[in-house]
Write an enzyme that holds these catalytic residues in place. Structure first.
Site, PDB file in Angstrom:
ATOM      1  N   CYS A 297      69.906   1.415  -3.518  1.00  0.00           N
ATOM      2  CA  CYS A 297      68.440   1.370  -3.480  1.00  0.00           C
ATOM      3  C   CYS A 297      67.807   2.747  -3.334  1.00  0.00           C
ATOM      4  O   CYS A 297      66.676   2.961  -3.770  1.00  0.00           O
ATOM      5  CB  CYS A 297      67.982   0.460  -2.342  1.00  0.00           C
ATOM      6  SG  CYS A 297      68.637  -1.215  -2.464  1.00  0.00           S
TER       7      CYS A 297
ATOM      8  N   HIS B  63      60.409   1.665  -2.229  1.00  0.00           N
ATOM      9  CA  HIS B  63      61.420   0.830  -2.871  1.00  0.00           C
ATOM     10  C   HIS B  63      61.037  -0.630  -2.676  1.00  0.00           C
ATOM     11  O   HIS B  63      60.684  -1.057  -1.574  1.00  0.00           O
ATOM     12  CB  HIS B  63      62.788   1.115  -2.247  1.00  0.00           C
ATOM     13  CG  HIS B  63      63.808   0.062  -2.525  1.00  0.00           C
ATOM     14  ND1 HIS B  63      64.168  -0.315  -3.805  1.00  0.00           N
ATOM     15  CD2 HIS B  63      64.531  -0.724  -1.683  1.00  0.00           C
ATOM     16  CE1 HIS B  63      65.075  -1.268  -3.730  1.00  0.00           C
ATOM     17  NE2 HIS B  63      65.315  -1.540  -2.461  1.00  0.00           N
TER      18      HIS B  63
ATOM     19  N   ASN C  72      63.752  -7.170  -6.825  1.00  0.00           N
ATOM     20  CA  ASN C  72      64.374  -5.940  -6.334  1.00  0.00           C
ATOM     21  C   ASN C  72      65.404  -5.478  -7.354  1.00  0.00           C
ATOM     22  O   ASN C  72      66.482  -6.046  -7.462  1.00  0.00           O
ATOM     23  CB  ASN C  72      65.035  -6.211  -4.978  1.00  0.00           C
ATOM     24  CG  ASN C  72      65.709  -4.976  -4.390  1.00  0.00           C
ATOM     25  OD1 ASN C  72      65.944  -4.000  -5.081  1.00  0.00           O
ATOM     26  ND2 ASN C  72      66.049  -5.035  -3.114  1.00  0.00           N
TER      27      ASN C  72
END
Length: 332
Positions: free
Chosen positions: A114, A259, A289
């Protein structure tokens, strides 16, 4: 020492849209359950035989190059952030280099999940600052849907993750008033197994076996509570670190692009920073995501929607598997 600046942004996601209602046909979940816990309403998943990580990143790159008024031959180096490459070996940077017909330039792969895009941006920033390269392509791309346990047991993670690609072209800034001000990178490996995919791995008698497939060790595993608890802490720390480093107040931020891990996390950070809705960009609602791709996809969408203007102070921040976390502060 010169500064680097984002010259162009681009993104691409697969055509297949997966709604929460569709997921409820695969596992014991519901639209209400997913929205309440994640904020996600839909996401994009790849279509096997049509999409590859290379094809997604190619389309994102083509958009970024066009917006930067550059061609593939203008690029000196590639930094590619992904944990889901098309092949176990080699990395995806060289596959993109071949796909777009770049010159025989170097290609570096970053595996920081991430936080991968900000890590990649930081690496590219150093190369440009020192004068080693003039034009660098930075890509964040993932196909996560093929690593998800789409059963009741795996629903807590399989409703979150998605596929897509984002890209930026980085080059030297022609002005002292624009460009990347600083980047900040951190890790804490003691929590590696709180969000990981165990197999296939090299430290086994065989890298992949029927027993591994049967046990589910090839699926992504996440301790959601642990990730949430650490994320809200580290996000705040690394954003404040960037502001302090540049002697700026939280109110100076024109747009925060976090993020896209979970809408609840983003809203918590927004509240702690005291930022109004127009100063925080979220697209997890329709993108899910996409791991290393979330920030460049969001950056590209925000630019498209006119939410980023010349001179704006943009803060990028990420937290994820590793645990790793990072931030970048830049003037557009």
């Amino acid at each position: 020492m010169r500064k680097s600046k984002i010259l162009g942004v681009g993104h691409y996601v697969p055509e297949r849209v997966v709604t929460n209602e569709e997921l409820s046909q695969m596992m014991d979940t519901s639209n209400e359950w997913i929205v309440e816990r994640t904020g996600i309403q839909s996401r994009h998943w790849f279509t096997p035989g049509i999409d590859t990580l290379t094809s997604l990143s190619r389309k994102a790159t083509e958009m970024a190059l066009e917006r930067a008024n550059l061609t593939a031959m203008d690029i000196d180096f590639i930094v590619f952030a992904t944990i889901t490459p098309d092949y176990f070996i080699p990395g995806n940077g060289v596959l993109l280099q071949r796909e777009l017909g770049f010159d025989n330039i170097g290609a570096l792969d970053i595996r920081n999940a991430c936080s991968g895009f900000i890590y990649a941006l930081s690496v590219a920033d150093q190369f440009i600052k020192t004068g080693m390269y003039d034009r660098i392509l930075v890509v964040g791309a993932e196909i996560q849907s093929s690593a998800l346990d789409k059963s009741d047991e795996g629903r807590s993670s399989s409703v979150i993750f998605a596929d897509g690609a984002g890209a930026v072209v980085l080059g030297p800034s022609s002005s002292d008033q624009s460009g990347i001000l600083s980047t900040h990178l951190h890790s804490q490996g003691e929590y590696a197994e709180e969000l990981y995919c165990k197999d296939p791995g090299s430290s086994r008698e065989v890298r992949l076996s029927p027993e591994m497939l049967e046990s589910g060790s090839t699926f992504l595993k996440m301790n959601g509570n642990a990730v949430f608890k650490h994320a809200v802490l580290r996000f705040m720390e690394v954003i404040q670190e960037a502001l302090d480093h540049n002697q700026l107040e939280q109110s100076a931020i024109d747009l925060l692009i976090p993020h896209q891990a979970n809408l609840r996390i983003s809203q918590y950070i927004q509240q702690k920073l005291g930022l109004p809705d127009e100063k925080v960009f979220n697209n997890i609602m329709h993108m899910g995501n996409t791991t290393a791709a979330t920030i460049p996809i969001a950056l590209s969408e925000a630019w498209e929607q006119g939410k980023i203007k010349e001179g704006d102070l943009i803060c990028l921040a990420a937290f994820g598997s590793g645990f790793t976390w990072a931030s970048a502060l830049l003037h557009w």
